[in-house]
Design an enzyme around this catalytic site. Structure first.
Site, PDB file in Angstrom:
ATOM      1  CD  GLU A  95      -2.667   1.552   0.303  1.00  0.00           C
ATOM      2  OE1 GLU A  95      -3.533   0.765  -0.082  1.00  0.00           O
ATOM      3  OE2 GLU A  95      -2.462   2.649  -0.257  1.00  0.00           O
ATOM      4  CG  ASP A 122       3.615   1.599  -8.503  1.00  0.00           C
ATOM      5  OD1 ASP A 122       2.820   0.655  -8.534  1.00  0.00           O
ATOM      6  OD2 ASP A 122       3.681   2.465  -9.406  1.00  0.00           O
ATOM      7  CG  ASP A 145      -7.669   4.014  -6.133  1.00  0.00           C
ATOM      8  OD1 ASP A 145      -8.385   4.490  -5.246  1.00  0.00           O
ATOM      9  OD2 ASP A 145      -6.485   3.667  -5.940  1.00  0.00           O
ATOM     10  CE  LYS A 149     -13.894  13.588 -13.672  1.00  0.00           C
ATOM     11  NZ  LYS A 149     -13.098  14.562 -12.942  1.00  0.00           N
ATOM     12  CG  ASP A 181     -17.594  -0.252  -5.443  1.00  0.00           C
ATOM     13  OD1 ASP A 181     -16.632  -0.011  -6.224  1.00  0.00           O
ATOM     14  OD2 ASP A 181     -17.914   0.506  -4.506  1.00  0.00           O
ATOM     15  CD  GLU A 221     -18.230  -6.467  -0.039  1.00  0.00           C
ATOM     16  OE1 GLU A 221     -17.212  -6.869   0.539  1.00  0.00           O
ATOM     17  OE2 GLU A 221     -18.921  -7.176  -0.785  1.00  0.00           O
TER      18      GLU A 221
HETATM   19  C1  SAM Z   1     -10.156   2.268  -3.324  1.00  0.00           C
HETATM   20  S1  SAM Z   1      -8.859   1.842  -2.235  1.00  0.00           S
HETATM   21  C2  SAM Z   1      -9.354   0.238  -1.633  1.00  0.00           C
HETATM   22  C3  SAM Z   1      -8.635  -0.159  -0.388  1.00  0.00           C
HETATM   23  C4  SAM Z   1      -8.952  -1.567   0.160  1.00  0.00           C
HETATM   24  N1  SAM Z   1      -8.481  -2.606  -0.733  1.00  0.00           N
HETATM   25  C5  SAM Z   1     -10.422  -1.738   0.460  1.00  0.00           C
HETATM   26  O1  SAM Z   1     -11.055  -2.626  -0.123  1.00  0.00           O
HETATM   27  O2  SAM Z   1     -10.938  -0.988   1.310  1.00  0.00           O
HETATM   28  C6  SAM Z   1      -7.500   1.442  -3.320  1.00  0.00           C
HETATM   29  C7  SAM Z   1      -6.151   1.448  -2.606  1.00  0.00           C
HETATM   30  O3  SAM Z   1      -5.139   1.010  -3.489  1.00  0.00           O
HETATM   31  C8  SAM Z   1      -3.964   1.762  -3.251  1.00  0.00           C
HETATM   32  N2  SAM Z   1      -3.167   1.700  -4.479  1.00  0.00           N
HETATM   33  C9  SAM Z   1      -3.535   2.100  -5.708  1.00  0.00           C
HETATM   34  N3  SAM Z   1      -2.580   1.854  -6.602  1.00  0.00           N
HETATM   35  C10 SAM Z   1      -1.558   1.270  -5.915  1.00  0.00           C
HETATM   36  C11 SAM Z   1      -0.281   0.805  -6.302  1.00  0.00           C
HETATM   37  N4  SAM Z   1       0.137   0.863  -7.567  1.00  0.00           N
HETATM   38  N5  SAM Z   1       0.524   0.287  -5.347  1.00  0.00           N
HETATM   39  C12 SAM Z   1       0.097   0.218  -4.050  1.00  0.00           C
HETATM   40  N6  SAM Z   1      -1.103   0.649  -3.632  1.00  0.00           N
HETATM   41  C13 SAM Z   1      -1.927   1.174  -4.559  1.00  0.00           C
HETATM   42  C14 SAM Z   1      -4.468   3.146  -2.918  1.00  0.00           C
HETATM   43  O4  SAM Z   1      -3.532   3.874  -2.156  1.00  0.00           O
HETATM   44  C15 SAM Z   1      -5.734   2.822  -2.126  1.00  0.00           C
HETATM   45  O5  SAM Z   1      -5.483   2.754  -0.742  1.00  0.00           O
END
Ligand code: SAM
Length: 239
Positions: A95, A122, A145, A149, A181, A221
Site C-alpha cells: 500500500e 508502487d 481505485d 473518468k 463495486d 463494502e
Molecule cells: C479504493 S482503495 C481500496 C482499499 C482496500 N483494498 C479496500 O477494499 O478498502 C485502493 C487502494 O489502493 C492503493 N493503491 C492504488 N494503486 C496502488 C499501487 N500501484 N501500489 C500500491 N497501492 C496502490 C491506494 O492507495 C488505495 O489505498
C-alpha cells in the site's frame, strides 16, 4: 561529444524525464499520533524496504509457508482478518498510503500477528522487480481505485501488463482474486484477464464468481451495500 541515441535524437532538448502512469495519486493525509508511533516502533518489525532486488520470502517470514499478497490494502482490515484466520499462511501487503499502513501496523501489534509483512511502494514495481517467479500462492486486489473518468482509465491498475506480471509471480495452481463495486471496471478486468492464456476463469468463461466467503466484509463494502451498490468478484487460477 558522445553520439546521441535514436531516442534521444527524437526528444526535444527540454523534454521532461519519462514519468510512468501510476494507479494512485499520493495524497498524504496526516498521521494520527498512534500511527506516527507505529511507524517508529513497528515498521522495523513488519515493514520491508523496496530495493528493486528480489525478496527472499522464506527469510523475510522466517518460514516457507505459502505467501499471499494483497495489492492496495487501504487500511488493512481485510488483510489483518485473513492473517488472523490463517496463521499457517504468510501475508504480504502493499500500500502506498501512509495513514493506511500506520493503521494496519497498529492492528498487527494489537492482535500479535506475526505472519504479515508490509511494503510501502508502487505494487506494479514490486511485482516487476521485487518478487521471484512463482513465489506466491495467491494475490488479492480488493476494490482498486476505479478511475471512473474515461480519460483516466489508463490509470486503472488492471491492464495487460499487470496480468503478465501476476502470471510471473503466481505459482501454477495459485489464485488471483479481484473485487470491484464499479460495473464497467469489472467488465474491463474480466476481458483483460481472460485474454491472458496464463489464467483460467474459475467461474467459467465470461462469468463473475459468487462472492467467496473467504473475502472479508470491510466497512467500505458494507457502506456500498447500504447504498445499493453491486459488487463483482473475479476469481482466476494460474494455469
Ligand atoms: C479504493 S482503495 C481500496 C482499499 C482496500 N483494498 C479496500 O477494499 O478498502 C485502493 C487502494 O489502493 C492503493 N493503491 C492504488 N494503486 C496502488 C499501487 N500501484 N501500489 C500500491 N497501492 C496502490 C491506494 O492507495 C488505495 O489505498
Amino acid at each position: 561529444m558522445p553520439p546521441l541515441t535514436s531516442v534521444a535524437r527524437l526528444m526535444p532538448p527540454d523534454a521532461p524525464p519519462h514519468r510512468p502512469i501510476r494507479s494512485y495519486v499520493l495524497r498524504e493525509g496526516r498521521l494520527t499520533a498512534g500511527q506516527e508511533r507505529a511507524f517508529a516502533a513497528l515498521w522495523p518489525r513488519f515493514g520491508v524496504e523496496y530495493t528493486g532486488i528480489p525478496l527472499d520470502l522464506p527469510a523475510l517470514f522466517g518460514n516457507d509457508r505459502p505467501v499471499w499478497l494483497e495489492i492496495g490494502f487501504g487500511n488493512g482490515d481485510a488483510l489483518a482478518t485473513l492473517a488472523e484466520r490463517h496463521p499457517d499462511r504468510n501475508y504480504l501487503g502493499i500500500e502506498v498510503h501512509r495513514p493506511g499502513v500506520g493503521h494496519l501496523l497498529l492492528r498487527l501489534e494489537a492482535h500479535a500477528l506475526a505472519n504479515v509483512r508490509l511494503l510501502r511502494h508502487d505494487a506494479v514495481e514490486v511485482l516487476r522487480s521485487a518478487l521471484p517467479p512463482a513465489s506466491l500462492t495467491g494475490v488479492y486486489l480488493f476494490f482498486p481505485d476505479p478511475w471512473h473518468k474515461r480519460r483516466h482509465h489508463k490509470r486503472r491498475i488492471v491492464q495487460p501488463e499487470l496480468v503478465d506480471l501476476l502470471a510471473r509471480v503466481i505459482r501454477p495452481g495459485g489464485l488471483f482474486h479481484a473485487a470491484t463495486d464499479w460495473g464497467d471496471y469489472a467488465q474491463q478486468m474480466l476481458a483483460v484477464i481472460e485474454a491472458s492464456p496464463a489464467f483460467e476463469n474459475v467461474a467459467g468463461p465470461g462469468r463473475f464468481a459468487p462472492r467467496p466467503d473467504e473475502r472479508p466484509l470491510t466497512r467500505f463494502e458494507q457502506r456500498g451495500q447500504s447504498l445499493g451498490h453491486g459488487v463483482w468478484d473475479l476469481l482466476f487460477r494460474r494455469r
